[in-house]
Design a protein around this motif. Structure first.
Motif, PDB file in Angstrom:
ATOM      1  N   SER A  23       0.964  -0.933  -0.075  1.00 55.40           N
ATOM      2  CA  SER A  23       0.124  -0.082   0.144  1.00 55.40           C
ATOM      3  C   SER A  23       0.712   1.456  -0.014  1.00 55.40           C
ATOM      4  O   SER A  23       1.720   1.310   0.820  1.00 55.40           O
ATOM      5  CB  SER A  23      -0.889   0.230   1.144  1.00 55.40           C
ATOM      6  N   GLU A  25       1.039   5.743  -1.185  1.00 52.27           N
ATOM      7  CA  GLU A  25       0.411   6.774  -1.494  1.00 52.27           C
ATOM      8  C   GLU A  25       0.402   7.266  -3.049  1.00 52.27           C
ATOM      9  O   GLU A  25       1.588   7.156  -3.526  1.00 52.27           O
ATOM     10  CB  GLU A  25       0.649   8.194  -0.615  1.00 52.27           C
ATOM     11  N   ASP A  89      -9.350  -3.419  -5.648  1.00 53.11           N
ATOM     12  CA  ASP A  89      -8.240  -4.316  -5.197  1.00 53.11           C
ATOM     13  C   ASP A  89      -7.742  -5.080  -6.341  1.00 53.11           C
ATOM     14  O   ASP A  89      -8.386  -5.325  -7.167  1.00 53.11           O
ATOM     15  CB  ASP A  89      -8.812  -5.052  -4.182  1.00 53.11           C
ATOM     16  N   TYR A 110       0.237   4.979  -8.970  1.00 49.38           N
ATOM     17  CA  TYR A 110       0.680   4.312  -7.556  1.00 49.38           C
ATOM     18  C   TYR A 110       2.046   3.400  -7.978  1.00 49.38           C
ATOM     19  O   TYR A 110       2.174   2.789  -8.901  1.00 49.38           O
ATOM     20  CB  TYR A 110      -0.295   2.937  -7.237  1.00 49.38           C
ATOM     21  N   TYR A 112       5.334   1.268  -6.940  1.00 49.57           N
ATOM     22  CA  TYR A 112       5.952   0.280  -6.036  1.00 49.57           C
ATOM     23  C   TYR A 112       7.212  -0.158  -6.192  1.00 49.57           C
ATOM     24  O   TYR A 112       7.571   0.048  -7.605  1.00 49.57           O
ATOM     25  CB  TYR A 112       4.842  -1.049  -5.938  1.00 49.57           C
ATOM     26  N   ASP A 118      -2.418  -5.048  -3.866  1.00 49.46           N
ATOM     27  CA  ASP A 118      -2.701  -3.800  -3.075  1.00 49.46           C
ATOM     28  C   ASP A 118      -4.114  -3.589  -3.127  1.00 49.46           C
ATOM     29  O   ASP A 118      -5.072  -4.227  -3.896  1.00 49.46           O
ATOM     30  CB  ASP A 118      -2.041  -2.519  -3.659  1.00 49.46           C
ATOM     31  N   THR A 119      -4.758  -2.808  -2.033  1.00 47.86           N
ATOM     32  CA  THR A 119      -6.176  -2.700  -2.073  1.00 47.86           C
ATOM     33  C   THR A 119      -6.424  -1.279  -1.800  1.00 47.86           C
ATOM     34  O   THR A 119      -5.734  -0.337  -1.415  1.00 47.86           O
ATOM     35  CB  THR A 119      -6.522  -3.289  -0.519  1.00 47.86           C
ATOM     36  N   GLY A 120      -7.549  -0.681  -2.230  1.00 46.21           N
ATOM     37  CA  GLY A 120      -8.143   0.504  -2.081  1.00 46.21           C
ATOM     38  C   GLY A 120      -7.825   1.481  -2.955  1.00 46.21           C
ATOM     39  O   GLY A 120      -7.626   2.793  -2.553  1.00 46.21           O
ATOM     40  N   LEU A 121      -7.445   1.172  -4.399  1.00 48.04           N
ATOM     41  CA  LEU A 121      -6.990   2.029  -5.394  1.00 48.04           C
ATOM     42  C   LEU A 121      -8.277   3.067  -5.549  1.00 48.04           C
ATOM     43  O   LEU A 121      -9.144   2.325  -5.999  1.00 48.04           O
ATOM     44  CB  LEU A 121      -6.074   1.397  -6.575  1.00 48.04           C
TER      45      LEU A 121
END
Length: 168
Positions: A23, A25, A89, A110, A112, A118-121
């Protein structure tokens, strides 16, 4: 001293799996225009480390894009879950460097190092998601726990032995 070594090993045993959490920002781009040439060019625009790209388009404004998507060249499988028009997700078989979530004329990027889920994009605005691009590599692997833990345990063991000999 032995207690300190055991505590250090327990901390490592807990911390290493947590280090693979993905996760992050997003970086907001108020004006995002994907270049011609497909999703690979969009990944280059995002300055992604990904060698391959997969674009999911269109994205349904109310039901999202739940499902499994396979990249034809690599066989990488990307699974979208819990999606609607403004949230989702994901999971990937191969490590993902970047996910670009586009809505209207803006995008959330996003980034990485190498993530498998990942969740909540979300998109950058109240607009519904128009498309999502995944930038990934097919040959990068995160080391398994024993690959990292065994050398650390060996170093700690040697430190224990040398400290003990010095005290004798």
């Amino acid at each position: 001293m032995l207690k300190k070594i055991i505590i250090a090993m327990l901390v490592l045993a807990v911390a290493i799996p947590l280090a693979t959490a993905a996760s992050v920002e997003p970086t907001y781009f108020p004006s995002w225009t994907p270049p011609p040439g497909g999703p690979e060019e969009e990944c280059k625009l995002a300055d992604s480390c990904g060698e391959y790209a997969y674009k999911i388009e269109p994205w349904n404004e109310t039901t999202g894009a739940n499902g499994t998507y396979t990249h034809a060249g690599t066989g990488n499988t990307i699974t979208i879950t819990n999606s609607n028009g403004t949230y989702f997700d994901w999971e990937s078989d191969d490590p993902v460097c970047t996910v670009i979530v586009k809505a209207a004329t803006s995008a959330n990027v996003y980034s990485y190092g190498a993530a498998y889920n990942d969740t909540g994009l979300v998109p950058p605005s109240t607009n519904a998601i128009s498309h999502v691009t995944f930038c990934f590599n097919s040959d990068f692997e995160i080391p398994e726990f024993p690959t990292v833990a065994l050398p650390i345990a060996a170093i700690l063991g040697l430190a224990f032995i040398f400290t003990r000999r010095r005290n004798e």
